[in-house]
Design a protein around this motif. Structure first.
Motif, short mmCIF file in Angstrom:
data_model
loop_
_atom_site.label_atom_id
_atom_site.label_comp_id
_atom_site.label_asym_id
_atom_site.label_seq_id
_atom_site.Cartn_x
_atom_site.Cartn_y
_atom_site.Cartn_z
N VAL A 1 32.64 36.03 32.28
CA VAL A 1 33.61 37.10 32.53
C VAL A 1 34.98 36.62 32.08
O VAL A 1 35.41 35.53 32.46
CB VAL A 1 33.64 37.51 34.01
N THR B 1 39.08 37.31 32.09
CA THR B 1 40.15 37.99 32.82
C THR B 1 41.50 37.43 32.36
O THR B 1 41.56 36.50 31.56
CB THR B 1 40.02 37.78 34.34
N GLY C 1 43.49 35.87 36.87
CA GLY C 1 42.25 36.43 37.40
C GLY C 1 42.35 37.83 37.95
O GLY C 1 41.36 38.37 38.47
N THR D 1 43.16 40.84 36.25
CA THR D 1 42.74 41.93 35.37
C THR D 1 41.52 41.50 34.58
O THR D 1 41.52 40.45 33.93
CB THR D 1 43.87 42.31 34.40
N ARG D 2 40.48 42.32 34.63
CA ARG D 2 39.22 42.02 33.95
C ARG D 2 39.25 42.60 32.54
O ARG D 2 39.58 43.75 32.34
CB ARG D 2 38.06 42.62 34.76
N TYR D 3 38.87 41.76 31.56
CA TYR D 3 38.86 42.20 30.17
C TYR D 3 37.46 42.57 29.68
O TYR D 3 37.22 43.67 29.19
CB TYR D 3 39.42 41.11 29.26
N GLU E 1 32.92 41.08 29.61
CA GLU E 1 31.90 40.14 30.07
C GLU E 1 30.75 40.10 29.07
O GLU E 1 30.56 41.03 28.27
CB GLU E 1 31.39 40.51 31.46
N HIS F 1 35.05 27.77 36.03
CA HIS F 1 35.96 28.55 35.21
C HIS F 1 36.85 27.63 34.39
O HIS F 1 37.02 26.45 34.72
CB HIS F 1 36.85 29.46 36.08
#
Length: 324
Positions: A172, A174, A178, A180-182, A184, A225
């Protein structure tokens, strides 16, 4: 006279450490901070950085000036007074400005930066806080980011084209914080993943491995991560390589055996089992019970019935005699 000379020599020797300490302390202490005038810039836009210089010492700083630094994604940096130099009195603060322009490189990598150091001609008491840097965000470019999750026994294992991959790892992307999710992706049979259309700049990649695998990401392989750099260019080559090692799989908890059925929802584990001769008092009359006690009760009932019939016959004969 010899005693007096010896005494004077002793005084001088004793005073030397204190004199040396005073000489060592007699230096300015320059502290530098800096800030850009905007949160982000376009490619080719002019930026202004405000630099705040403070002399924290009780000694005047002579000819405070720029002595060197580094930069990326910027052109035409003008340091102004930081290049020509200036004096700064003890305890005084001064603000100066430098300017420049962002370039194509800043747009490709999502940011540029300027870093530099200031010093005074009469020394520096603490060199740790006379270095400063400013980050200049230049958003707008997008590109894909690819990489491998491969089998390795330690965080510093090296990937080669012959290294076996780890399939089924969820990746994933982001923002660096951490929030905002871009995008996956999931690694394929070779451990390869590709994340599409990410903004140029720093992104945070978080890995979720399937059972039996542990991802060893981060500087020492202690995390799941890691930060990665997205660069807008024509290359499709993978840029992220993360090892993962096999780990024992925890066994599932044992299920109840067929010979020991679980109690029904209405039963209570704290209630004692009922004996064959007892029944709940609130459930009304119980069902007949079998056994030796039952046969005794039946026999007694039969005797009572016979006695009753006999008494009834005797009473009947008596009535007949009275009537006769």
């Amino acid at each position: 006279m010899r005693k007096l000379a010896a005494a004077l020599v002793g005084v001088l020797v004793a005073a030397l450490p204190a004199t040396a300490a005073l000489a060592a302390a007699a230096k300015p202490d320059i502290a530098v901070t800096s800030a850009a005038d905007k949160a982000s810039y376009a490619e080719g836009e002019t930026f202004t950085i405000t630099v705040t210089v403070k002399n924290k010492s009780s000694v005047d700083a002579k000819h405070v000036h720029y002595t060197g630094g580094d930069s990326e994604g910027v052109d035409d940096v003008a340091y102004g007074e930081l290049s020509s130099g200036f004096d700064l009195a003890a305890g005084a603060t001064k603000t100066v400005k430098l300017t420049g322009k962002t370039n194509r490189v800043a747009w490709q990598v999502g940011r540029g930066y300027v870093a530099f150091e200031l010093r005074a001609d009469n020394g520096e008491a603490n060199a740790a806080d006379n270095i400063t840097s400013v980050r200049l965000l230049v958003p707008g470019a997008f590109d894909d980011l690819g990489g491998y999750v491969f089998q390795g026994e330690s965080y510093d294992a090296e990937w080669t084209p012959q290294t076996a991959g780890v399939p089924g790892v969820k990746v994933v992307a982001t923002t660096a914080d951490g929030k905002t999710r871009y995008a996956e992706a999931v690694t394929d049979a070779k451990g390869l993943f590709r994340l599409a259309h990410l903004p140029a700049g720093d992104v945070l990649l978080t890995f979720a491995a399937p059972a039996g695998w542990k991802v060893m990401a981060g500087e020492n392989g202690e995390y799941d991560h890691t930060l990665a750099q997205v660069t807008a260019d024509d290359s499709d080559e993978p840029r992220v390589f993360v090892p993962a090692k096999k780990v024992p799989v925890s066994s599932p908890s044992a299920s109840p055996s067929p010979s020991s059925p679980s109690p029904s929802p209405s039963s209570s584990s704290s209630s004692p089992p009922l004996s064959p001769s007892s029944s709940p008092t609130s459930a009304g009359p119980g069902l007949p019970v079998t056994g030796d006690k039952t046969m005794l009760l039946v026999g007694a009932a039969a005797v009572a019935l016979a006695v009753g019939i006999a008494l009834m016959l005797v009473a009947r004969r008596r009535r007949v005699r009275l009537q006769a």
